[in-house]
Design a protein around this motif. Structure first.
Motif, PDB file in Angstrom:
ATOM      1  N   THR A   1      -4.816  -5.742  -3.633  1.00 31.08           N
ATOM      2  CA  THR A   1      -4.346  -4.390  -3.313  1.00 31.08           C
ATOM      3  C   THR A   1      -3.558  -3.804  -4.480  1.00 31.08           C
ATOM      4  OG1 THR A   1      -4.228  -4.974  -0.968  1.00 31.08           O
ATOM      5  CG2 THR A   1      -2.988  -3.037  -1.648  1.00 31.08           C
TER       6      THR A   1
ATOM      7  N   TYR B   1      -6.618  -3.834   0.454  1.00 30.86           N
ATOM      8  CA  TYR B   1      -7.906  -4.254  -0.108  1.00 30.86           C
ATOM      9  C   TYR B   1      -8.943  -4.492   0.978  1.00 30.86           C
ATOM     10  CZ  TYR B   1     -11.399  -7.064  -2.530  1.00 30.86           C
ATOM     11  OH  TYR B   1     -12.574  -7.543  -3.023  1.00 30.86           O
TER      12      TYR B   1
ATOM     13  N   PRO C   1       0.815  -1.227   0.000  1.00 26.79           N
ATOM     14  CA  PRO C   1       0.000   0.000   0.000  1.00 26.79           C
ATOM     15  C   PRO C   1       0.847   1.276   0.000  1.00 26.79           C
ATOM     16  CG  PRO C   1      -0.824  -1.569   1.620  1.00 26.79           C
ATOM     17  CD  PRO C   1       0.502  -2.090   1.162  1.00 26.79           C
TER      18      PRO C   1
END
Length: 468
Positions: free
Chosen positions: A291, A233, A225
């Protein structure tokens, strides 16, 4: 380092402890893989060295294992925790001074522990090879101060919640201390026979399951991230991963001793729980890969993402193997073969190492505020590590299948040695590539510290990585 040992807390720059742990981890990775390459050469070419007794395989193997686990993996974890935990809590590390002392005493303790192993002073138990004074030193001088720094940093955070990564960091350090102290009961109380064997493998299994693989996963929960700019996510799936690791990975570990006279119910329980590790595994891999939505181009262009996602992808065969090889139907065939060696390296040199390498690459750039000296050298390191590991894992997996078939069909041992000899050569070649790549990595990071371009205030390394 010496000037910070007796400095005041406020006079020590933030990130100092993480930097010392980071550079130490790379140095120990070189030492560990160098010894591993030497050991692999002995297996591939048994006649090539007949020198000192201390340099024979029986002495060197334990040194290789513990240099990698405590030196590379342990120190890379410590470096990661000491810069990620404060970042996620919007605060400072609880005590940089404690971290610096921790790093110094960690290195001293590891040198002493490996010197004793090298000289033949050992408990004789796999993965818990150290004698009890060293075990106490590891627990209370190396691990407890490290854990205290992490826990107190989380307690003193200036954010409302605790991000998934810090859940893993705090929980895994707590469980590691318990596993280490309980797993070394044979050393404290001189347990022997089946009790000794069982506790030895309970320790070995849970050090992997409750420290190495979950902390490596926690690092990726931060790196992906942070670099992609995408939010994780699903935090709920992250918590599912955490709690199912605690429940399913802390297995009785009796699958390591399927042919022993342990109670049948215990072995069956271990097998069932072993397969259930696919629950956290699937949750984790899906969470990270989802993600990455919309940012897959970084898998090609960004070195930290390249390392991280490769590690995540390696977690897929790792957990598929780990789950099903604990069943009786498969365990009887591959137990005691090179397949197990390949699987162990899939965890430690594959999934875990790729995640830690990404963390050390990223963290040292952030803390030094310098751009990576050479992206080309970093990519060279990546490919040397990936190709070298792939050669190692593939050759040892095939070798293990050969050994398993030979065991079933009662093939003479000397014929098995001859049959697997080519794979031992490939194993040595792969390990040597990893060792050479790590030397390049150390050079790249030293040059980053010395000659890397300064990163402007308010910018991140990923934003300037490929700009001139």
């Amino acid at each position: 380092m010496l000037k910070y040992l007796f400095a005041k807390e406020n006079d020590i720059p933030q990130g100092t402890a993480a930097l010392f742990f980071g550079i130490s981890s790379i140095a120990w990775f070189i030492i560990g893989t160098g010894i591993g390459s030497f050991n692999a050469a002995k297996l591939a070419f048994p006649d090539w060295y007949h020198g000192l007794y201390a340099l024979q395989f029986g002495h060197m193997r334990q040194v290789h294992v513990h240099a990698v686990i405590f030196g590379w993996i342990g120190m890379a974890f410590a470096a990661s925790m000491m810069y990620i935990t404060p970042a996620l809590g919007n605060t400072k590390l609880w005590s940089e001074k404690l971290g610096v002392w921790n790093c110094l005493l960690y290195n001293v303790g590891l040198c002493l522990a490996l010197a004793l192993l090298w000289s033949g002073v050992t408990s004789g138990r796999e993965y818990s090879d150290h004698i009890w004074p060293i075990d106490l030193y590891i627990a209370f001088v190396m691990v407890v101060p490290w854990s205290l720094n992490v826990w107190m940093t989380i307690i003193n955070r200036r954010t409302q919640g605790i991000y998934t990564t810090n859940w893993f960091f705090a929980g895994c350090m707590f469980m590691t201390i318990i596993v280490f102290l309980v797993g070394n009961l044979p050393e404290w109380f001189h347990l022997t026979g089946l009790n000794e064997a069982y506790m030895t493998w309970w320790f070995a299994h849970n050090i992997l399951g409750l420290l190495i693989t979950p902390v490596a996963a926690a690092i990726t929960y931060y790196i992906v991230p942070k670099i992609t700019g995408n939010p994780l996510y699903s935090h709920r799936v992250g918590h599912l991963h955490f709690w199912s690791i605690v429940v399913f990975y802390s297995t009785p570990a009796a699958h390591h001793l399927m042919s022993s006279p342990l109670p049948e119910w215990l072995k069956s329980f271990a097998s069932v729980e072993g397969v259930l590790i696919l629950v956290p595994a699937v949750a984790y891999v899906c969470n990270i890969l989802l993600t990455m939505q919309g940012k897959w181009s970084l898998f090609v262009s960004n070195i930290e993402i390249k390392f991280t996602i490769t590690g995540v992808l390696l977690a897929i065969p790792l957990n598929m193997q780990g789950g099903f090889q604990q069943t009786r139907a498969i365990n009887w065939y591959i137990h005691g073969t090179g397949w197990i060696v390949a699987h162990a390296h899939l965890a430690l040199l594959g999934f875990s190492t790729f995640a830690e390498a990404a963390s050390v690459y990223y963290g040292m750039q952030v803390l030094l505020r310098r751009k990576l000296y050479s992206a080309s050298l970093a990519n060279f390191h990546f490919w040397m590590l990936l190709i070298g590991f792939s050669l190692y894992w593939t050759s040892m997996t095939i070798s293990g299948l050969i050994q398993g078939a030979a065991k079933i069909y009662e093939v003479p041992y000397v014929d098995v040695v001859i049959a697997e000899h080519p794979y031992m050569i490939v194993r040595w070649l792969g390990g040597t590539m990893v060792f050479f790549g790590n030397i390049i990595w150390l050079y790249n990071m030293v040059m980053t510290a010395r000659a890397g371009v300064a990163i402007p205030a308010g910018r991140q390394p990923v934003e300037v990585a490929y700009t001139r």
